[in-house]
Design a protein around this motif. Structure first.
Motif, PDB file in Angstrom:
ATOM      1  N   LYS A 202       0.838  -1.191   0.000  1.00 20.21           N
ATOM      2  CA  LYS A 202       0.000   0.000   0.000  1.00 20.21           C
ATOM      3  C   LYS A 202       0.874   1.243   0.000  1.00 20.21           C
ATOM      4  CE  LYS A 202      -3.821  -1.995   2.672  1.00 20.21           C
ATOM      5  NZ  LYS A 202      -4.705  -1.806   3.868  1.00 20.21           N
ATOM      6  N   LEU A 203       0.274   2.352  -0.410  1.00 19.19           N
ATOM      7  CA  LEU A 203       0.942   3.643  -0.331  1.00 19.19           C
ATOM      8  C   LEU A 203       0.634   4.304   1.006  1.00 19.19           C
ATOM      9  CD1 LEU A 203       0.310   4.904  -3.944  1.00 19.19           C
ATOM     10  CD2 LEU A 203       2.562   4.712  -2.889  1.00 19.19           C
ATOM     11  N   ARG A 204       1.625   4.940   1.576  1.00 22.46           N
ATOM     12  CA  ARG A 204       1.474   5.702   2.817  1.00 22.46           C
ATOM     13  C   ARG A 204       2.042   7.100   2.580  1.00 22.46           C
ATOM     14  NH1 ARG A 204      -0.378   2.181   7.272  1.00 22.46           N
ATOM     15  NH2 ARG A 204      -0.170   0.051   6.413  1.00 22.46           N
ATOM     16  N   SER A 205       1.618   8.061   3.375  1.00 21.92           N
ATOM     17  CA  SER A 205       2.210   9.393   3.269  1.00 21.92           C
ATOM     18  C   SER A 205       1.956  10.197   4.526  1.00 21.92           C
ATOM     19  CB  SER A 205       1.652  10.152   2.053  1.00 21.92           C
ATOM     20  OG  SER A 205       0.306  10.535   2.245  1.00 21.92           O
ATOM     21  N   LYS A 206       2.814  11.181   4.757  1.00 17.39           N
ATOM     22  CA  LYS A 206       2.632  12.135   5.847  1.00 17.39           C
ATOM     23  C   LYS A 206       3.325  13.436   5.472  1.00 17.39           C
ATOM     24  CE  LYS A 206       6.531  10.471   8.704  1.00 17.39           C
ATOM     25  NZ  LYS A 206       6.921  10.180  10.107  1.00 17.39           N
ATOM     26  N   THR A 207       2.943  14.489   6.165  1.00 22.69           N
ATOM     27  CA  THR A 207       3.367  15.836   5.784  1.00 22.69           C
ATOM     28  C   THR A 207       4.491  16.348   6.675  1.00 22.69           C
ATOM     29  OG1 THR A 207       1.100  16.297   5.089  1.00 22.69           O
ATOM     30  CG2 THR A 207       2.572  18.190   5.348  1.00 22.69           C
ATOM     31  N   LYS A 208       5.516  16.919   6.042  1.00 21.29           N
ATOM     32  CA  LYS A 208       6.606  17.564   6.761  1.00 21.29           C
ATOM     33  C   LYS A 208       6.635  19.048   6.382  1.00 21.29           C
ATOM     34  CE  LYS A 208      11.526  16.992   7.834  1.00 21.29           C
ATOM     35  NZ  LYS A 208      11.273  16.621   9.244  1.00 21.29           N
ATOM     36  N   ILE A 209       6.701  19.912   7.369  1.00 18.26           N
ATOM     37  CA  ILE A 209       6.836  21.342   7.124  1.00 18.26           C
ATOM     38  C   ILE A 209       8.323  21.672   7.092  1.00 18.26           C
ATOM     39  CG2 ILE A 209       6.220  23.659   7.872  1.00 18.26           C
ATOM     40  CD1 ILE A 209       3.843  21.832   7.142  1.00 18.26           C
ATOM     41  N   ILE A 210       8.765  22.251   5.982  1.00 18.56           N
ATOM     42  CA  ILE A 210      10.176  22.551   5.797  1.00 18.56           C
ATOM     43  C   ILE A 210      10.343  24.071   5.684  1.00 18.56           C
ATOM     44  CG2 ILE A 210      12.193  22.229   4.318  1.00 18.56           C
ATOM     45  CD1 ILE A 210      11.043  19.551   3.483  1.00 18.56           C
ATOM     46  N   THR A 211      11.235  24.598   6.489  1.00 19.34           N
ATOM     47  CA  THR A 211      11.479  26.044   6.497  1.00 19.34           C
ATOM     48  C   THR A 211      12.464  26.430   5.404  1.00 19.34           C
ATOM     49  OG1 THR A 211      11.106  26.105   8.881  1.00 19.34           O
ATOM     50  CG2 THR A 211      12.248  27.976   7.908  1.00 19.34           C
ATOM     51  N   GLY A 212      12.170  27.542   4.735  1.00 18.00           N
ATOM     52  CA  GLY A 212      13.038  28.016   3.667  1.00 18.00           C
ATOM     53  C   GLY A 212      12.471  27.658   2.315  1.00 18.00           C
ATOM     54  N   ALA A 213      13.172  28.027   1.272  1.00 16.52           N
ATOM     55  CA  ALA A 213      12.745  27.742  -0.087  1.00 16.52           C
ATOM     56  C   ALA A 213      13.242  26.358  -0.507  1.00 16.52           C
ATOM     57  CB  ALA A 213      13.278  28.801  -1.042  1.00 16.52           C
ATOM     58  N   PHE A 214      12.462  25.684  -1.364  1.00 13.40           N
ATOM     59  CA  PHE A 214      12.841  24.372  -1.871  1.00 13.40           C
ATOM     60  C   PHE A 214      14.045  24.519  -2.796  1.00 13.40           C
ATOM     61  CE2 PHE A 214      11.912  21.009  -5.219  1.00 13.40           C
ATOM     62  CZ  PHE A 214      12.523  19.987  -4.506  1.00 13.40           C
ATOM     63  N   GLY A 215      15.109  23.795  -2.489  1.00 13.11           N
ATOM     64  CA  GLY A 215      16.337  23.920  -3.268  1.00 13.11           C
ATOM     65  C   GLY A 215      16.668  22.711  -4.108  1.00 13.11           C
ATOM     66  N   GLY A 216      15.676  21.845  -4.350  1.00 17.40           N
ATOM     67  CA  GLY A 216      15.921  20.653  -5.145  1.00 17.40           C
ATOM     68  C   GLY A 216      15.896  19.395  -4.303  1.00 17.40           C
ATOM     69  N   LEU A 217      15.804  18.251  -4.974  1.00 16.27           N
ATOM     70  CA  LEU A 217      15.682  16.968  -4.294  1.00 16.27           C
ATOM     71  C   LEU A 217      16.803  16.733  -3.281  1.00 16.27           C
ATOM     72  CD1 LEU A 217      14.105  14.229  -4.195  1.00 16.27           C
ATOM     73  CD2 LEU A 217      15.715  13.395  -5.909  1.00 16.27           C
TER      74      LEU A 217
ATOM     75  N   TRP B 215      13.784  11.319   6.600  1.00 15.97           N
ATOM     76  CA  TRP B 215      12.788  11.373   7.675  1.00 15.97           C
ATOM     77  C   TRP B 215      12.604   9.960   8.200  1.00 15.97           C
ATOM     78  CZ3 TRP B 215       7.136  13.619   7.066  1.00 15.97           C
ATOM     79  CH2 TRP B 215       6.729  14.162   8.300  1.00 15.97           C
ATOM     80  N   GLY B 216      11.769   9.799   9.183  1.00 13.52           N
ATOM     81  CA  GLY B 216      11.532   8.487   9.761  1.00 13.52           C
ATOM     82  C   GLY B 216      10.052   8.217   9.943  1.00 13.52           C
ATOM     83  N   PHE B 217       9.732   6.962  10.253  1.00 10.67           N
ATOM     84  CA  PHE B 217       8.343   6.589  10.524  1.00 10.67           C
ATOM     85  C   PHE B 217       8.317   5.302  11.339  1.00 10.67           C
ATOM     86  CE2 PHE B 217       9.445   4.220   6.763  1.00 10.67           C
ATOM     87  CZ  PHE B 217       8.728   3.037   6.828  1.00 10.67           C
ATOM     88  N   ASP B 218       7.127   4.979  11.819  1.00  8.15           N
ATOM     89  CA  ASP B 218       6.915   3.790  12.638  1.00  8.15           C
ATOM     90  C   ASP B 218       6.659   2.590  11.741  1.00  8.15           C
ATOM     91  OD1 ASP B 218       6.103   1.807  14.372  1.00  8.15           O
ATOM     92  OD2 ASP B 218       4.186   2.755  14.882  1.00  8.15           O
ATOM     93  N   GLY B 219       7.680   1.811  11.495  1.00 14.62           N
ATOM     94  CA  GLY B 219       7.548   0.661  10.616  1.00 14.62           C
ATOM     95  C   GLY B 219       6.670  -0.449  11.168  1.00 14.62           C
ATOM     96  N   SER B 220       6.442  -0.444  12.491  1.00 16.08           N
ATOM     97  CA  SER B 220       5.591  -1.478  13.068  1.00 16.08           C
ATOM     98  C   SER B 220       4.125  -1.273  12.683  1.00 16.08           C
ATOM     99  CB  SER B 220       5.729  -1.508  14.590  1.00 16.08           C
ATOM    100  OG  SER B 220       5.197  -0.338  15.178  1.00 16.08           O
ATOM    101  N   SER B 221       3.794  -0.088  12.202  1.00 22.50           N
ATOM    102  CA  SER B 221       2.421   0.207  11.774  1.00 22.50           C
ATOM    103  C   SER B 221       2.231   0.055  10.269  1.00 22.50           C
ATOM    104  CB  SER B 221       2.041   1.642  12.181  1.00 22.50           C
ATOM    105  OG  SER B 221       2.032   1.781  13.580  1.00 22.50           O
ATOM    106  N   THR B 222       3.320  -0.297   9.541  1.00 21.79           N
ATOM    107  CA  THR B 222       3.242  -0.424   8.082  1.00 21.79           C
ATOM    108  C   THR B 222       3.765  -1.778   7.601  1.00 21.79           C
ATOM    109  OG1 THR B 222       5.440   0.538   7.749  1.00 21.79           O
ATOM    110  CG2 THR B 222       3.562   2.069   7.829  1.00 21.79           C
ATOM    111  N   ASN B 223       3.853  -2.743   8.501  1.00 23.02           N
ATOM    112  CA  ASN B 223       4.360  -4.082   8.176  1.00 23.02           C
ATOM    113  C   ASN B 223       5.812  -4.048   7.702  1.00 23.02           C
ATOM    114  OD1 ASN B 223       1.747  -5.555   8.532  1.00 23.02           O
ATOM    115  ND2 ASN B 223       1.130  -4.251   6.819  1.00 23.02           N
ATOM    116  N   GLN B 224       6.589  -3.126   8.302  1.00 21.60           N
ATOM    117  CA  GLN B 224       7.993  -3.004   7.913  1.00 21.60           C
ATOM    118  C   GLN B 224       8.955  -3.064   9.098  1.00 21.60           C
ATOM    119  OE1 GLN B 224       6.849   0.515   5.566  1.00 21.60           O
ATOM    120  NE2 GLN B 224       8.030  -0.309   3.857  1.00 21.60           N
ATOM    121  N   ALA B 225       8.424  -3.386  10.276  1.00 20.57           N
ATOM    122  CA  ALA B 225       9.287  -3.492  11.461  1.00 20.57           C
ATOM    123  C   ALA B 225       8.504  -4.138  12.591  1.00 20.57           C
ATOM    124  CB  ALA B 225       9.785  -2.111  11.893  1.00 20.57           C
TER     125      ALA B 225
END
Length: 343
Positions: free
Chosen positions: A18-33, A39-49
């Motif tokens: 499945k696809l998952r997503s969450k929002t991160k607020i980043i300060t400053g202007a976007f300067g490219g990839l 970032w991190g996430f709880d893999g125990s809630s996504t069948n990944q840990a």
């Protein structure tokens, strides 16, 4: 100044991620990839840990404008790493990257036709509350409110994909009410896969605003109805220049255990869709032919006429992982072409 970055990733749900997503607020202007933080996430809630060691890492691999939020906000597709910064076992992008780099000189490109079905609650959009609609026939590329359902969602999704800068190349209504298709490509293996995953996320997110859901179920309605596939069009430089390479690629896909090696990785539930009926070949029989939609692999008639072009693998399910199908096709066909000296 700050902008919203929607971090999107593919989870570890089996047999279909499945696809998952969450929002991160980043300060400053976007300067490219390259300026985006991991970032991190709880893999125990996504069948990944497991819960006792649940942290997993999100590493940005592709970004584009966020067409839903607008402004300076972006969508960020990530691959998943373990905390030692190696690819997580669910990360199918990493092995594709290796194969794509190995055969880059052959210039493989793909176009993937993503079929999907809208549901209104437990019913496909356009199905009556009791019983079934008229048999399939007039729905494919149809027009009119008696045969077409969900066009407003489809048009909004198309517009969102274009605003995001994705390599979407077309849309059409499919053979069952509420069933549609969009196409991505032709572009490189990694690009078609990244763009398809983001286009899927945008499909689900766009459908939210219309109160319907979209599914990639390969057989959303049992019985005498077509399933949903992801026909995968593939070529290399040699195939785009000569017919002999086309035949070599087709033959390579039928050698030894290759047919079953591919099919078992072409999406869960593939035996329900590849029955030999409804424009499919049986899942356990490999064939190829010119203009044959009942074959495993189709050579378009124009390709035979021109003596060059591409092939269409008709076996992948709608729920296929594009990182997997592109890796398998590149590995199998490019290896055969290299061995035959057709590169």
């Amino acid at each position: 100044m700050a902008f919203k970055a929607e971090y999107i990733w593919i989870d570890g749900t089996e047999p279909t991620a499945k696809l998952r997503s969450k929002t991160k607020i980043i300060t400053g202007a976007f300067g490219g990839l390259g300026t985006l933080p991991i970032w991190g996430f709880d893999g125990s809630s996504t069948n990944q840990a497991e819960g006792h060691a649940s942290d997993r890492v999100l590493r940005p691999v592709f970004s584009c404008p966020d067409p839903i939020r607008g402004g300076d906000d972006i969508l960020v597709l990530c691959d998943v790493l373990d905390t030692d910064m190696t690819p997580h076992r669910s990360n199918t992008r990493a092995p594709l990257t290796e194969v794509a780099e190995r055969f880059a000189a052959q210039e493989p490109i793909f176009g993937i036709e993503q079929e999907y079905t809208f549901f209104d609650g437990s019913r496909p959009l356009g199905f009556p509350e009791n019983g079934f609609p008229a048999p399939q026939g007039g729905y494919y590329c149809g027009v009119g409110s008696d045969e077409i359902f969900g066009r407003d969602v489809v048009e909004a999704h198309l517009e969102n994909c274009l605003k995001a800068g994705l390599a979407i190349s077309g849309i059409n209504a499919e053979v069952m009410p509420g069933q549609w298709e969009f196409q991505v490509g032709p572009v490189s293996p990694l690009e078609v896969s990244d763009h398809l995953w983001v286009a899927r996320w945008l499909l689900y997110r766009t459908a939210e605003d219309f109160g319907v859901s979209a599914t990639l179920d390969p057989k959303p309605v049992k019985g005498d109805w077509n399933g949903a596939g992801a026909h995968t069009n593939f070529s290399t430089k040699a195939m785009r220049e000569g017919y002999e390479a086309i035949i070599t690629a087709c033959e390579s896909l039928g050698e030894g255990s290759k047919p079953l090696d591919h099919v078992k990785n072409y999406g869960a539930g593939i035996d329900e869709r590849l029955t030999g009926l409804h424009e499919t070949a049986p899942w356990d029989k490999y064939t190829y032919g010119v203009s044959d939609r009942g074959a495993s692999v189709r050579i378009p008639w124009q390709v035979e006429k021109d003596g060059k072009g591409y092939i269409e693998d008709r076996r992948p399910n709608a729920n296929v992982d594009p990182y997997v199908v592109t890796r398998l096709l590149v590995d199998t066909c490019c290896s055969a072409l290299e061995k035959a000296g057709q590169v």
